[in-house]
Scaffold this motif. Structure first.
Motif, PDB file in Angstrom:
ATOM      1  N   GLU A 288       6.399  -2.531   2.348  1.00 32.15           N
ATOM      2  CA  GLU A 288       5.852  -1.212   2.067  1.00 32.15           C
ATOM      3  C   GLU A 288       4.740  -1.228   1.030  1.00 32.15           C
ATOM      4  O   GLU A 288       4.561  -0.279   0.258  1.00 32.15           O
ATOM      5  CB  GLU A 288       6.980  -0.262   1.626  1.00 32.15           C
ATOM      6  N   THR A 289       3.959  -2.304   1.012  1.00 28.53           N
ATOM      7  CA  THR A 289       2.881  -2.437   0.041  1.00 28.53           C
ATOM      8  C   THR A 289       1.633  -2.993   0.722  1.00 28.53           C
ATOM      9  O   THR A 289       1.727  -3.939   1.510  1.00 28.53           O
ATOM     10  CB  THR A 289       3.299  -3.374  -1.109  1.00 28.53           C
ATOM     11  N   PHE A 290       0.481  -2.419   0.403  1.00 28.28           N
ATOM     12  CA  PHE A 290      -0.794  -2.952   0.886  1.00 28.28           C
ATOM     13  C   PHE A 290      -1.273  -4.043  -0.073  1.00 28.28           C
ATOM     14  O   PHE A 290      -1.359  -3.818  -1.279  1.00 28.28           O
ATOM     15  CB  PHE A 290      -1.844  -1.851   0.981  1.00 28.28           C
ATOM     16  N   TYR A 291      -1.595  -5.180   0.478  1.00 27.01           N
ATOM     17  CA  TYR A 291      -2.035  -6.353  -0.287  1.00 27.01           C
ATOM     18  C   TYR A 291      -3.553  -6.427  -0.178  1.00 27.01           C
ATOM     19  O   TYR A 291      -4.106  -6.669   0.898  1.00 27.01           O
ATOM     20  CB  TYR A 291      -1.362  -7.590   0.308  1.00 27.01           C
ATOM     21  N   LEU A 292      -4.242  -6.181  -1.296  1.00 28.30           N
ATOM     22  CA  LEU A 292      -5.703  -6.151  -1.308  1.00 28.30           C
ATOM     23  C   LEU A 292      -6.245  -7.328  -2.115  1.00 28.30           C
ATOM     24  O   LEU A 292      -5.904  -7.503  -3.290  1.00 28.30           O
ATOM     25  CB  LEU A 292      -6.196  -4.844  -1.941  1.00 28.30           C
ATOM     26  N   ARG A 293      -7.091  -8.103  -1.483  1.00 21.86           N
ATOM     27  CA  ARG A 293      -7.724  -9.220  -2.169  1.00 21.86           C
ATOM     28  C   ARG A 293      -9.005  -8.730  -2.848  1.00 21.86           C
ATOM     29  O   ARG A 293      -9.752  -7.944  -2.276  1.00 21.86           O
ATOM     30  CB  ARG A 293      -8.017 -10.338  -1.183  1.00 21.86           C
ATOM     31  N   ALA A 294      -9.234  -9.208  -4.072  1.00 15.91           N
ATOM     32  CA  ALA A 294     -10.357  -8.686  -4.847  1.00 15.91           C
ATOM     33  C   ALA A 294     -10.971  -9.786  -5.711  1.00 15.91           C
ATOM     34  O   ALA A 294     -10.325 -10.798  -6.012  1.00 15.91           O
ATOM     35  CB  ALA A 294      -9.894  -7.531  -5.727  1.00 15.91           C
ATOM     36  N   ARG A 295     -12.221  -9.570  -6.090  1.00 12.24           N
ATOM     37  CA  ARG A 295     -12.926 -10.462  -7.012  1.00 12.24           C
ATOM     38  C   ARG A 295     -13.137  -9.729  -8.339  1.00 12.24           C
ATOM     39  O   ARG A 295     -13.498  -8.557  -8.351  1.00 12.24           O
ATOM     40  CB  ARG A 295     -14.259 -10.913  -6.423  1.00 12.24           C
TER      41      ARG A 295
END
Length: 406
Positions: A288-295
């Motif tokens: 139930e979590t969105f996994y967002l990749r970021a710099r």
């Protein structure tokens, strides 16, 4: 302080395409420093009981033994279906027969569905006919995907014994009616779309929707493919999507689009392998979590670690930004003053923190959903990677998300 926020009702649901405008406004803020509430939502993201079936593709051109660790890993992450192709070459049918048996044994052990795409010649190489094809169930197969040249009576007969997947793109209402007259067991029948290796040949979205509407009216489950991102299948290595729109989408973005916007019942990865990053997105979504990749745009490791905490978009979803409920309500950033730093333009996906010039908003963490101008009251500390930007419209009010710095 790192807190796991409860998942409110309505976190999952239909959204517009990633390019579509947002439509909702905001409302008053919660008081800063409020205690984390003890309530718990009774409506969960569609990630457990209602989570649609996910699957992988395993190609017998490579030994099954070499692919077994990947199959087992995918099962552990909630992938329950296997597709394979049985267009067996004339020169070595025995090897393919042995590989299929090996794959069936693994599928049976792991309680995974196994449905191969099979031609009449390939069926013959396996020592079977359409009349006794159900004997393949003993090998660990769950059913067969059949296409051109098979009589309605044979398909109806097969549906009484095993799962049958028909070509979704070419199936007409008249053919379905004829199959039903022959005794088709619709509860054992699914409609599977093809994948399209050559760029520019994937399906048009509107015709895709029209066909799926017809199939659902007939009570038939629909499956479609999304591309993989680790190992692509040759000889073109251009991804194996059903929709041309998904040719260059990440696997998880394509999956969400099919699930939320097209209401597909079953989704399979067409290419042979997913990357660890993509797999993490699927696994996080089940939690139930969105996994967002970021710099990151800062060297402050403590700040980056703090921002990696699981956060949630405010229930009163803003039009232009994702607003972290935890950042002010639970003082995620802390109570120290936030000085102005890197107050630059904020393109879509910018990760920001309101600085001391914003008064009571100081410390609020946001992710921009559209391009915004520079604001000397807002620090820009990072940005979601380009590949994950299409995920932002899916993060509705109350949805949890986490940032992972890459």
């Amino acid at each position: 302080m790192k807190r796991r926020a409860p998942t409110p009702a309505g976190c999952s649901g239909k959204v517009e395409t990633p390019q579509a405008p947002e439509r909702r406004g905001g409302s008053p803020d919660a008081p800063r420093g409020a205690e984390c509430p003890k309530w718990k939502s009774t409506t969960l993201l569609k990630a457990k009981g209602a989570f649609l079936m996910l699957g992988i593709s395993v190609y017998l051109s490579q030994p099954v033994a070499a692919q077994e660790p990947y199959i087992r890993k995918m099962k552990e992450h909630g992938f329950d279906s296997i597709f394979t192709s049985l267009h067996i070459p004339e020169d070595n049918p025995a090897r393919y027969r042995d590989e299929l048996k090996a794959l069936g044994k693994i599928a049976k052990e792991l309680d995974m569905e196994l449905v191969p795409d099979i031609s009449p010649n390939s069926l013959k190489h396996l020592g079977c006919t359409w009349e006794n094809a159900d004997s393949l169930l003993n090998w660990g197969l769950s059913g067969l995907r059949v296409d051109y040249g098979v009589e309605p009576e044979i398909i109806a007969l097969l549906s009484q014994k095993m799962k049958v997947a028909l070509n979704a793109s070419t199936l007409t209402r008249e053919e379905i009616t004829a199959l039903k007259k022959c005794g088709l067991n619709t509860s054992s029948v699914e409609a599977w779309h093809n994948f399209y290796p050559r760029p520019e040949t994937g399906l048009d979205r509107e015709s895709f929707r029209e066909k799926n509407r017809l199939l659902k009216e007939e009570g038939i489950t629909v499956m479609a493919f999304v591309p993989g991102d680790e190992t692509r299948r040759g000889p073109l290595f251009e991804g194996l999507p059903t929709l041309e729109d998904h040719r260059h989408f990440s696997p998880f973005t394509a999956y969400l689009d099919l699930k939320e916007n097209e209401e597909i019942d079953k989704i399979l990865i067409g290419d042979p392998e997913l990357s660890e990053g993509a797999l993490r997105q699927f696994s996080s979504y089940r939690d139930e979590t969105f996994y967002l990749r970021a710099r990151s745009f800062t060297s402050d490791q403590h700040l980056l670690e703090t921002l990696s905490a699981t956060q949630s978009n405010r229930q009163d979803r803003a039009r232009d930004v994702i607003r972290s409920m935890e950042s002010r309500m639970y003082a995620l950033i802390g109570t120290k003053s936030v000085p102005p730093l890197n107050t630059v333009e904020r393109p879509t996906g910018s990760i920001t923190i309101d600085n001391e010039r914003y008064g009571r908003y100081q410390g609020e963490v946001q992710i921009t959903k559209k391009d915004l101008t520079a604001d000397d009251k807002v620090n820009v500390v990072g940005r979601v990677i380009e590949e994950d930007l299409p995920l932002l419209p899916f993060i509705k009010g109350g949805c949890r998300f986490m940032l992972r710095w890459v």
